[in-house]
Design an enzyme around this catalytic site. Structure first.
Site, PDB file in Angstrom:
ATOM      1  N   ASN A 167     100.880-140.325  12.049  1.00 48.32           N
ATOM      2  CA  ASN A 167     100.300-139.848  13.306  1.00 48.32           C
ATOM      3  C   ASN A 167      99.823-138.424  13.084  1.00 48.32           C
ATOM      4  O   ASN A 167     100.621-137.499  13.009  1.00 48.32           O
ATOM      5  CB  ASN A 167     101.393-139.901  14.398  1.00 48.32           C
ATOM      6  CG  ASN A 167     100.933-139.248  15.688  1.00 48.32           C
ATOM      7  OD1 ASN A 167      99.740-139.033  15.903  1.00 48.32           O
ATOM      8  ND2 ASN A 167     101.890-138.928  16.553  1.00 48.32           N
ATOM      9  N   LYS A 204      98.141-136.503  15.012  1.00 45.68           N
ATOM     10  CA  LYS A 204      98.099-135.686  16.241  1.00 45.68           C
ATOM     11  C   LYS A 204      96.782-134.900  16.309  1.00 45.68           C
ATOM     12  O   LYS A 204      95.766-135.369  15.797  1.00 45.68           O
ATOM     13  CB  LYS A 204      99.311-134.758  16.305  1.00 45.68           C
ATOM     14  CG  LYS A 204     100.624-135.470  16.024  1.00 45.68           C
ATOM     15  CD  LYS A 204     101.824-134.662  16.397  1.00 45.68           C
ATOM     16  CE  LYS A 204     103.080-135.372  15.930  1.00 45.68           C
ATOM     17  NZ  LYS A 204     104.295-134.822  16.455  1.00 45.68           N
ATOM     18  N   HIS A 261     103.548-142.398  23.007  1.00 43.69           N
ATOM     19  CA  HIS A 261     104.188-141.334  22.224  1.00 43.69           C
ATOM     20  C   HIS A 261     104.836-140.326  23.174  1.00 43.69           C
ATOM     21  O   HIS A 261     104.310-140.065  24.254  1.00 43.69           O
ATOM     22  CB  HIS A 261     103.148-140.652  21.328  1.00 43.69           C
ATOM     23  CG  HIS A 261     103.770-139.744  20.314  1.00 43.69           C
ATOM     24  ND1 HIS A 261     104.175-138.474  20.623  1.00 43.69           N
ATOM     25  CD2 HIS A 261     104.079-139.941  19.009  1.00 43.69           C
ATOM     26  CE1 HIS A 261     104.703-137.915  19.541  1.00 43.69           C
ATOM     27  NE2 HIS A 261     104.652-138.791  18.553  1.00 43.69           N
ATOM     28  N   GLU A 273     104.878-137.238  23.222  1.00 42.78           N
ATOM     29  CA  GLU A 273     104.003-136.120  23.625  1.00 42.78           C
ATOM     30  C   GLU A 273     103.068-136.559  24.745  1.00 42.78           C
ATOM     31  O   GLU A 273     102.697-135.773  25.611  1.00 42.78           O
ATOM     32  CB  GLU A 273     103.233-135.599  22.398  1.00 42.78           C
ATOM     33  CG  GLU A 273     104.156-134.814  21.475  1.00 42.78           C
ATOM     34  CD  GLU A 273     103.780-134.840  20.013  1.00 42.78           C
ATOM     35  OE1 GLU A 273     102.633-135.192  19.678  1.00 42.78           O
ATOM     36  OE2 GLU A 273     104.662-134.513  19.185  1.00 42.78           O
ATOM     37  N   GLU A 319     111.747-142.991  18.477  1.00 48.42           N
ATOM     38  CA  GLU A 319     111.536-141.590  18.135  1.00 48.42           C
ATOM     39  C   GLU A 319     112.368-140.709  19.061  1.00 48.42           C
ATOM     40  O   GLU A 319     111.940-140.398  20.177  1.00 48.42           O
ATOM     41  CB  GLU A 319     110.057-141.233  18.291  1.00 48.42           C
ATOM     42  CG  GLU A 319     109.138-142.017  17.385  1.00 48.42           C
ATOM     43  CD  GLU A 319     107.891-141.222  17.065  1.00 48.42           C
ATOM     44  OE1 GLU A 319     107.673-140.973  15.884  1.00 48.42           O
ATOM     45  OE2 GLU A 319     107.164-140.833  17.994  1.00 48.42           O
ATOM     46  N   GLY A 352     109.133-133.171  15.015  1.00 46.48           N
ATOM     47  CA  GLY A 352     108.554-131.876  14.671  1.00 46.48           C
ATOM     48  C   GLY A 352     109.577-130.758  14.612  1.00 46.48           C
ATOM     49  O   GLY A 352     109.229-129.583  14.556  1.00 46.48           O
ATOM     50  N   SER A 412     110.784-136.225  12.096  1.00 44.77           N
ATOM     51  CA  SER A 412     111.012-135.425  10.888  1.00 44.77           C
ATOM     52  C   SER A 412     111.321-136.265   9.651  1.00 44.77           C
ATOM     53  O   SER A 412     112.196-135.917   8.848  1.00 44.77           O
ATOM     54  CB  SER A 412     112.119-134.387  11.136  1.00 44.77           C
ATOM     55  OG  SER A 412     111.721-133.498  12.159  1.00 44.77           O
TER      56      SER A 412
HETATM   57  C1  PEP Z   1     105.639-138.097  15.534  1.00 43.27           C
HETATM   58  O1  PEP Z   1     104.820-137.338  15.993  1.00 43.27           O
HETATM   59  O2  PEP Z   1     105.603-139.290  15.869  1.00 43.27           O
HETATM   60  C2  PEP Z   1     106.640-137.569  14.604  1.00 43.27           C
HETATM   61  C3  PEP Z   1     107.629-138.340  14.263  1.00 43.27           C
HETATM   62  O3  PEP Z   1     106.459-136.298  14.159  1.00 43.27           O
HETATM   63  P1  PEP Z   1     107.283-135.566  12.969  1.00 43.27           P
HETATM   64  O4  PEP Z   1     107.321-136.510  11.815  1.00 43.27           O
HETATM   65  O5  PEP Z   1     106.480-134.330  12.668  1.00 43.27           O
HETATM   66  O6  PEP Z   1     108.642-135.264  13.502  1.00 43.27           O
END
Ligand code: PEP
Length: 251
Positions: A9, A11, A95, A97, A167, A173, A213
């Site tokens: 992803n 973003k 997601h 976000e 998630e 992040g 992460s």
């Molecule tokens: C994500 O945005 O779905 C995500 C898991 O980000 P990150 O790997 O940066 O934590």
């Protein structure tokens, strides 16, 4: 046997030129990657160029969001048919976000899933609790709410086309990954919910990614868990090296 799936992803990152460079690198490095589904989700503006490069490769294209209407007066939105037209196979829906900054709810997620499926897109549906919810002992309640609300009215046949992504918001992040045991506990819980909502076969066949992460140095350990079928990767999907290592580490 569920085939692992790793999705990147991107973003709100990368110009078209930067996206092309990254995709060309991934195509080169991952040409031999076998036994795993690979998806990259750039921004809308890079989709067509990405599609040109990825055509006839083992890397599939996805978008980061979609609207549920086919066309009309919905300024700024993009339809499932338009994503298909741009060469997408997958679309991320719900997601955290989007839920946090753009008022995405289980109801809108549900509408988007149904519209995406109708257009032939494969949804990657995200669920996950926030830190305060986990600390208050409500993680499972939140997951149940996300899963049942997002998947309301879908059939077992629909689920064959859907990938779920657990998630935990506190791990996205932040550099703070859920431990494999923490992830497995929730993945197994989600699979149990799928069994209740649909049936055993659907629950066993649905792929559940972990996201938060994920890095080259933790993917192997995470993938040892029996209900963990891949990863949705944010930050580490923006570099050829790290995404390649994650894909290879997942097999
Ligand atoms: C994500 O945005 O779905 C995500 C898991 O980000 P990150 O790997 O940066 O934590």
């Amino acid at each position: 046997m569920r085939r692992p799936i790793i999705a990147g992803n991107w973003k709100l990152n990368n110009t078209i030129n930067e996206a092309v460079e990254l995709i060309n690198g991934l195509k080169r490095e991952l040409v031999d990657a076998d036994g795993v589904d690979i998806v990259v989700c750039p921004t809308y503006t890079a989709l067509s160029d990405a599609h040109e490069i990825l055509m006839d490769t083992n890397i599939k294209l996805g978008a980061q969001d979609v609207y549920w209407e086919e066309k009309g007066a919905f300024t700024g939105e993009i339809s499932p048919q338009m994503l298909k037209d741009a060469g997408c196979d997958y679309v991320i829906i719900g997601h955290s976000e989007r839920r946090k900054y753009f008022n995405e709810t289980n109801e809108t997620v549900n509408k988007k899933i149904k519209a995406a499926l109708a257009a032939g897109l494969l949804p990657i549906v995200c669920v996950g609790e926030q830190l305060e919810e986990r600390e208050a002992g409500k993680a499972f309640d939140v997951i149940k709410d996300h899963v049942t609300g997002s998947l309301a009215g879908l059939s077992g046949e629909d689920m064959e086309k859907i990938v779920l992504a657990y998630e935990p918001v506190w791990a996205i992040g932040t550099g703070k990954t859920a431990t494999p045991q923490q992830a497995e506990e929730v993945h197994a819980y989600i699979r149990g919910l799928l069994k209740e909502i649909f049936d055993e076969e659907t629950a066993e066949n649905t792929r559940i990614q972990y996201g938060g992460s994920v890095k080259p140095d933790n993917i192997k350990e995470l993938m040892q868990e029996k209900d963990l079928d891949g990863a949705l990767v944010g930050g580490a999907s923006l570099k050829i090296d790290s995404f390649t290592q994650i894909v290879k580490g997942a097999v």
